[in-house]
Scaffold this active site. Structure first.
Site, PDB file in Angstrom:
ATOM      1  N   GLU A 144     -14.766  10.208  -1.507  1.00  0.00           N
ATOM      2  CA  GLU A 144     -14.870   8.982  -1.364  1.00  0.00           C
ATOM      3  C   GLU A 144     -15.794   9.026  -0.131  1.00  0.00           C
ATOM      4  OE1 GLU A 144     -14.862   5.758   0.421  1.00  0.00           O
ATOM      5  OE2 GLU A 144     -12.564   5.709   0.608  1.00  0.00           O
ATOM      6  N   CYS A 193     -16.205   2.010   4.436  1.00  0.00           N
ATOM      7  CA  CYS A 193     -17.521   2.549   3.732  1.00  0.00           C
ATOM      8  C   CYS A 193     -17.923   1.471   2.750  1.00  0.00           C
ATOM      9  CB  CYS A 193     -17.024   3.723   3.169  1.00  0.00           C
ATOM     10  SG  CYS A 193     -15.202   3.668   2.652  1.00  0.00           S
ATOM     11  N   LYS A 249      -5.967  16.904   7.763  1.00  0.00           N
ATOM     12  CA  LYS A 249      -6.790  16.917   8.910  1.00  0.00           C
ATOM     13  C   LYS A 249      -7.401  15.471   9.299  1.00  0.00           C
ATOM     14  CE  LYS A 249     -10.404  17.590  10.210  1.00  0.00           C
ATOM     15  NZ  LYS A 249     -11.041  16.615  11.305  1.00  0.00           N
TER      16      LYS A 249
HETATM   17  P1  ADP Z   1     -17.805  10.035  10.258  1.00  0.00           P
HETATM   18  O1  ADP Z   1     -19.269  10.013  10.536  1.00  0.00           O
HETATM   19  O2  ADP Z   1     -17.501   8.589   9.748  1.00  0.00           O
HETATM   20  O3  ADP Z   1     -16.851  10.327  11.368  1.00  0.00           O
HETATM   21  P2  ADP Z   1     -17.486  12.636   8.996  1.00  0.00           P
HETATM   22  O4  ADP Z   1     -17.619  12.705   7.451  1.00  0.00           O
HETATM   23  O5  ADP Z   1     -18.162  13.200   9.908  1.00  0.00           O
HETATM   24  O6  ADP Z   1     -17.502  11.031   9.146  1.00  0.00           O
HETATM   25  O7  ADP Z   1     -15.650  12.676   8.905  1.00  0.00           O
HETATM   26  C1  ADP Z   1     -14.687  12.584   8.548  1.00  0.00           C
HETATM   27  C2  ADP Z   1     -13.993  13.585   8.406  1.00  0.00           C
HETATM   28  O8  ADP Z   1     -14.404  14.885   8.093  1.00  0.00           O
HETATM   29  C3  ADP Z   1     -13.483  13.978   9.951  1.00  0.00           C
HETATM   30  O9  ADP Z   1     -11.959  14.399   9.888  1.00  0.00           O
HETATM   31  C4  ADP Z   1     -14.316  15.173  10.309  1.00  0.00           C
HETATM   32  O10 ADP Z   1     -13.660  15.701  11.138  1.00  0.00           O
HETATM   33  C5  ADP Z   1     -14.417  15.857   9.150  1.00  0.00           C
HETATM   34  N1  ADP Z   1     -15.612  16.663   9.069  1.00  0.00           N
HETATM   35  C6  ADP Z   1     -16.608  16.639   9.700  1.00  0.00           C
HETATM   36  N2  ADP Z   1     -17.664  17.589   9.385  1.00  0.00           N
HETATM   37  C7  ADP Z   1     -16.888  18.563   8.638  1.00  0.00           C
HETATM   38  C8  ADP Z   1     -17.127  19.796   7.795  1.00  0.00           C
HETATM   39  N3  ADP Z   1     -18.328  20.345   8.003  1.00  0.00           N
HETATM   40  N4  ADP Z   1     -16.344  20.289   7.090  1.00  0.00           N
HETATM   41  C9  ADP Z   1     -15.230  19.398   6.769  1.00  0.00           C
HETATM   42  N5  ADP Z   1     -14.710  18.340   7.464  1.00  0.00           N
HETATM   43  C10 ADP Z   1     -15.406  17.611   8.122  1.00  0.00           C
END
Ligand code: ADP
Length: 498
Positions: free
Chosen positions: A266, A300, A191
């Site tokens: 990570e 990060c 994803k």
């Molecule tokens: P950033 O703030 O660096 O974009 P995120 O943690 O929001 O980091 O995003 C990293 C990945 O996690 C992306 O692929 C995002 O779509 C996914 N993501 C964000 N929210 C969720 C969630 N609640 N559950 C699973 N994946 C998520």
């Protein structure tokens, strides 16, 4: 040999504004809902593609395909055959490397000099994983039970893996998850981040061409709260491998509880980068600067808390500021660009919010400090290298992850107090030490609570060397033999022989 040549500013074949489908069971498919979202170049706002927007129903389809492949054709592949697939994929990535790296630049903004510069790393990872495919084995373990009973272990793939990745280096991040899955015999639903899904889709296409059986690698773009959350919660997923923010990491751990799936995380950081007065300043100045400014700070493990020994604090901070001001900010496609845009308007708002906050908190911007909007920059999300001086440990800019090109320069005097201050963070991902004194280097390498300590360098990475976090920077490791274990189960077998 790929050098930083001018990249035509015309359309990229894979980012020509057309519709991109998701990859499920070896076939391209629209989202079940029919929905799609846009992917745009953060330097110009230009539309690169509309992309199928996966959600729970698509994740269901992808998990079913991954399970079928895991139980079916993929389970018949011998280690050597998995190795061949990985080597073929490496060859294809090598052949298409310029295309893949410019796709990363277009989709998330990083300078082409940087994305092209990942060549060795990316190919090295794939070929290292290929090597691992034929190196996985259990052990025979003598036991002390009475009688004759033989015991040994088998290493088995953990199963269907949900891989959720961020946008800050899509090609490398995709390979960091797909590579170990292929090496161990797992299947994967990748994803990609909604901000930059294109390279993962193109990599999926190359994986098919490399002979990866249908369903072994599925790529489902979509939003985190929908596609990502569905993957994290899915009862048919055996493991989630996640890279992203600690807040999302916490949601994923909660979502994983339904079937107690294995999770590796990570996450973010607020890494200390410590400069002693005895350091080689000509090395430490660019080193400490690029420990944060590289990729516009969207890494990060960036060394954002720059602790500098008091007696060289003013001079060193000034030199880092001057270095930062000399970096060329611009469209990532320009081969001269050293600092590209931030990935999105949300990221721009977040970083500029911290620039205002830093000033309110009493820090002094000695480089940067404001968004750039001159000329064509107005269309993109450009923030210049920023150095805040006079930062105090308790300021929010010294405690919270900004994920932008922003250094907080903090003075120190006493070594014991320094250790305690460097560790006074909820994170523990990277750390740096700049010194000519080997005993200081060893002492800090032992005392800092973080998954990586870089001495007189920063951000060195190798497929064979584990990378990961302490504390709220997550658990599990990527790279190294430790990462392979994250994708493997250990089974104990007992055979009574008499
Ligand atoms: P950033 O703030 O660096 O974009 P995120 O943690 O929001 O980091 O995003 C990293 C990945 O996690 C992306 O692929 C995002 O779509 C996914 N993501 C964000 N929210 C969720 C969630 N609640 N559950 C699973 N994946 C998520």
């Amino acid at each position: 040999m790929a050098t930083a040549q001018a990249i035509p500013l015309t359309r990229h074949a894979f980012a020509d504004g057309s519709f991109k489908q998701m990859l499920i069971d070896g076939k391209w498919a629209a989202a079940a809902s029919g929905k799609h979202f846009e992917s745009r170049n953060p330097a110009t706002g230009e539309l690169l593609a509309t992309v199928a927007e996966g959600d729970a129903e698509d994740i269901d389809r992808a998990v079913a395909a991954a399970r079928k492949a895991f139980n079916g054709p993929w389970s018949k592949f011998k280690p050597f055959e998995r190795q061949q697939v990985l080597l073929k994929l490496a060859d294809l990535v090598e052949r298409h490397f310029d295309e893949l790296s410019s796709l990363d630049t277009l989709d998330m903004g990083a300078p082409i000099s940087r994305t092209r510069g990942t060549r060795l790393r990316v190919l090295g990872m794939l070929r290292w994983y290929a090597g691992q495919a034929t190196s996985i084995h259990g052990e025979t373990i003598p036991n002390s039970l009475p009688g004759e009973i033989f015991s040994y272990t088998l290493k088995e793939p953990v199963g269907v893996v949900g891989a959720i990745i961020p946008w800050n280096g899509p090609l490398g991040a995709s390979i960091w998850k797909v590579g170990p899955a292929l090496a161990t015999g797992c299947t994967v639903i990748l994803k990609p981040a909604e901000e930059a899904p294109l390279t993962s889709l193109r990599l999926g296409e190359l994986a098919m061409a490399a002979g990866v059986p249908p369903g072994v690698i599925n790529v489902v773009p979509g939003y985190g709260e929908t596609a990502g959350a569905a993957l994290a919660a899915h009862p048919g997923v055996d493991k989630v491998a996640f890279t992203g923010s600690h807040l999302t990491g916490q949601s994923i751990v909660k979502a994983s509880a339904g079937n107690l799936k294995r999770v590796s995380l990570e996450l973010g950081g607020k890494s200390p980068d410590i400069v002693f007065a005895d350091a080689d300043m000509d090395m430490a100045v660019p080193g400490a600067a690029m420990a944060v400014f590289a990729n516009s700070g969207q890494i990060c493990s960036a060394g954002t808390r720059m602790f500098v020994e008091q007696k060289v604090y003013d001079e060193f901070t000034d030199r880092v500021a001057t270095f930062g001001k000399g970096l060329r900010v611009g469209n990532g496609l320009d081969p001269e660009t050293q600092i590209g845009p931030l990935v999105s308007v949300q990221q721009l708002e977040r970083v500029t919010g911290y620039l205002s906050l830093g000033k309110q908190e009493g820090a002094r911007a000695v480089a940067g400090g404001e968004r750039l909007t001159e000329g064509s920059m107005a269309k993109g999300y450009f923030v210049p290298p920023t150095v805040f001086a006079d930062v105090k440990d308790e300021m929010r800019i010294a405690q919270e992850e900004i994920f932008g090109p922003v250094i907080s320069a903090i003075p120190f005097n006493d070594m014991d107090e320094l250790v305690q201050r460097a560790n006074a963070t909820t994170f523990g991902l990277g750390s740096g030490v700049w010194t000519r004194d080997v005993s200081k280097a060893h002492r800090l390498a032992g005392a800092i609570r973080a998954g990586s300590v870089w001495v007189n360098c920063y951000q060195a990475m190798d497929p064979a060397v584990p990378f990961g976090g302490y504390k709220m920077s997550g658990y599990g490791r990527e790279s190294g033999l430790q990462q392979m274990e994250e994708y493997l189960n250990v089974k104990a077998v007992w055979i009574k022989t008499a």
